[in-house]
Design an enzyme around this catalytic site. Structure first.
Site, short mmCIF file in Angstrom:
data_model
loop_
_atom_site.label_atom_id
_atom_site.label_comp_id
_atom_site.label_asym_id
_atom_site.label_seq_id
_atom_site.Cartn_x
_atom_site.Cartn_y
_atom_site.Cartn_z
N GLY A 62 -14.07 73.28 13.64
CA GLY A 62 -13.31 72.63 12.57
C GLY A 62 -13.57 73.33 11.25
O GLY A 62 -13.61 72.70 10.19
N GLY A 109 -11.15 73.07 8.00
CA GLY A 109 -10.96 71.81 7.29
C GLY A 109 -11.60 71.81 5.92
O GLY A 109 -12.21 72.80 5.49
N ASP A 165 -11.69 77.14 14.93
CA ASP A 165 -10.75 76.03 14.73
C ASP A 165 -9.67 76.17 15.79
O ASP A 165 -9.65 77.14 16.55
CB ASP A 165 -10.15 76.03 13.32
CG ASP A 165 -9.91 74.62 12.81
OD1 ASP A 165 -9.19 73.86 13.50
OD2 ASP A 165 -10.43 74.25 11.73
N ILE A 166 -8.75 75.21 15.79
CA ILE A 166 -7.69 75.21 16.80
C ILE A 166 -6.59 76.22 16.47
O ILE A 166 -5.78 76.58 17.31
CB ILE A 166 -7.13 73.78 16.98
CG1 ILE A 166 -6.41 73.66 18.32
CG2 ILE A 166 -6.26 73.37 15.80
CD1 ILE A 166 -6.18 72.25 18.78
N ASP A 171 -10.67 74.82 20.88
CA ASP A 171 -10.15 73.46 20.89
C ASP A 171 -11.35 72.52 21.05
O ASP A 171 -12.02 72.54 22.08
CB ASP A 171 -9.16 73.29 22.05
CG ASP A 171 -8.56 71.89 22.11
OD1 ASP A 171 -9.00 71.01 21.34
OD2 ASP A 171 -7.65 71.68 22.93
N TYR A 203 -10.62 55.53 12.32
CA TYR A 203 -11.61 56.53 11.89
C TYR A 203 -13.00 55.90 11.82
O TYR A 203 -13.97 56.45 12.36
CB TYR A 203 -11.19 57.10 10.53
CG TYR A 203 -12.13 58.12 9.95
CD1 TYR A 203 -12.33 59.35 10.58
CD2 TYR A 203 -12.80 57.89 8.75
CE1 TYR A 203 -13.18 60.30 10.04
CE2 TYR A 203 -13.65 58.84 8.20
CZ TYR A 203 -13.83 60.03 8.84
OH TYR A 203 -14.68 60.97 8.30
N LYS A 213 -16.40 56.65 14.11
CA LYS A 213 -17.66 57.06 13.49
C LYS A 213 -18.80 56.11 13.85
O LYS A 213 -19.93 56.54 14.12
CB LYS A 213 -17.51 57.16 11.97
CG LYS A 213 -16.62 58.33 11.52
CD LYS A 213 -17.15 59.67 11.99
CE LYS A 213 -16.35 60.85 11.52
NZ LYS A 213 -16.81 62.13 12.07
N ILE A 218 -15.34 63.03 -0.75
CA ILE A 218 -15.74 64.38 -1.17
C ILE A 218 -14.72 64.96 -2.14
O ILE A 218 -13.52 64.95 -1.87
CB ILE A 218 -15.89 65.33 0.04
CG1 ILE A 218 -16.83 64.72 1.09
CG2 ILE A 218 -16.36 66.70 -0.40
CD1 ILE A 218 -18.27 64.57 0.67
#
Length: 320
Positions: free
Chosen positions: A9, A12, A35-36, A53, A143, A147, A173
């Site tokens: 990832g 991102g 990443d994908i 992936d 989400y 988590k 962030i």
């Protein structure tokens, strides 16, 4: 021998900046970004890059073996606002990616895992002020649910299989380098962009919505500090509370107006207000500060000054 790191990832918002910082610390040849897709060419062109992936265990294992990876930073996820639009996709991505990396560690293909949690694990029944490390968690978003469940699995894999997994609960962030990625706290990034490009901003949260926030530099520092801490210092294996500042849109506007007095704000709360209303106003991160000496550096004033300075420079360069 230097640690060999894989970031999953890496294109991102946090993953991209983490990649650059880790390459600076460990050397570009020791940090593989993945990443994908090639959605961030700056990241893809700055060192080793692989298409991986996060939902495909075989793809991840192949990359780990090819580059002799020791440590994985699992940064792939679907964030809060996007997750509400695609609940099953969010569940599938966020959970399968975590299981894949935990199972790689369980099978001894890797030695250490970082997986980010979030303040989204908290809910309406959580104490909103100075939210403690150990408290009621009844998340109301997909989400947040992923988590919270993820935290339990991280702790389980540590206790049951000895997996060295480490985690922090990120607040919102704020970064000038990457665009927002579909989170509820994204207004705190977009507002600075609009201050430079349009001189006005329409906020999707109410003016008095107080949320925990953090400058990207502090978030990256916390992540690396935790991963560099000796195992015996990491006493919490679910996820550490992490905090820097708590701020409302109104307070953010005041800080911008000190440098840009003509800045205009309007408010049009949408579905993201309901998400924000379930999150804390402020966070107690005393365990992180005690166990591995976490300390943030950026105040709201320092964040605003840096954001406006860097974005002004960025937009000028794009026009040139």
């Amino acid at each position: 021998m230097s640690e060999k790191i894989l970031i999953i990832g890496a294109c991102g918002q946090i993953g991209s900046e983490l990649t650059f910082k880790l390459r600076e610390e460990y050397g570009a040849k020791n940090v593989v970004a993945s990443d994908i897709s090639y959605s961030n060419l700056e990241v893809a062109n700055s060192g080793n890059f692989e298409i991986v992936d996060a939902q495909d265990y075989a793809s991840m294992k192949t990359c780990v073996e090819k580059h002799q990876i020791d440590t994985v930073y699992m940064m792939a996820a679907m964030l809060s606002a996007t997750g509400e639009k695609y609940p099953m996709k969010a569940w599938d991505l966020n959970m399968s990616s975590l299981f894949n990396v935990l199972n790689l560690a369980r099978a001894k293909f890797i030695k250490k895992v970082f997986w980010p949690s979030s303040i989204a694990v908290f809910g309406k029944t959580t104490p909103v002020d100075y939210t403690p490390q150990y408290t009621i968690m009844e998340p109301s978003t997909v989400y947040g649910i992923t988590k919270q469940v993820g935290e339990r699995w991280c702790e389980y894999y540590f206790n049951k299989y000895g997996v060295d997994v480490r985690s922090v609960r990120y607040p919102g962030i704020i970064s000038w380098k990457t665009l927002p990625g579909g989170g509820t706290t994204d207004y705190a990034v977009d507002i600075y962009h609009k201050a430079i490009t349009e001189g006005a901003f329409e906020c999707f949260l109410k003016p008095d919505t107080k949320l925990p926030m953090m400058f990207m530099d502090d978030a990256i520092k916390a992540t690396i500090d935790l991963m560099q801490a000796p195992p015996e210092a990491v006493k919490i294996r679910s996820s550490y509370n992490l905090a820097a500042i708590s701020v409302t849109p109104e307070e953010m506007v005041k800080s911008i107006k000190k440098l840009r007095p003509d800045f205009k704000i309007s408010y049009k709360p949408d579905y993201r207000q309901e998400i924000a209303d379930t999150w804390p106003n402020s966070i107690n991160d005393s365990y992180a500060r005690q166990d591995w000496k976490w300390k943030h550096e950026f105040s709201l004033e320092a964040i605003t000054k840096e954001m406006l300075k860097q974005l002004e420079k960025k937009y000028k360069n794009e026009k040139a």
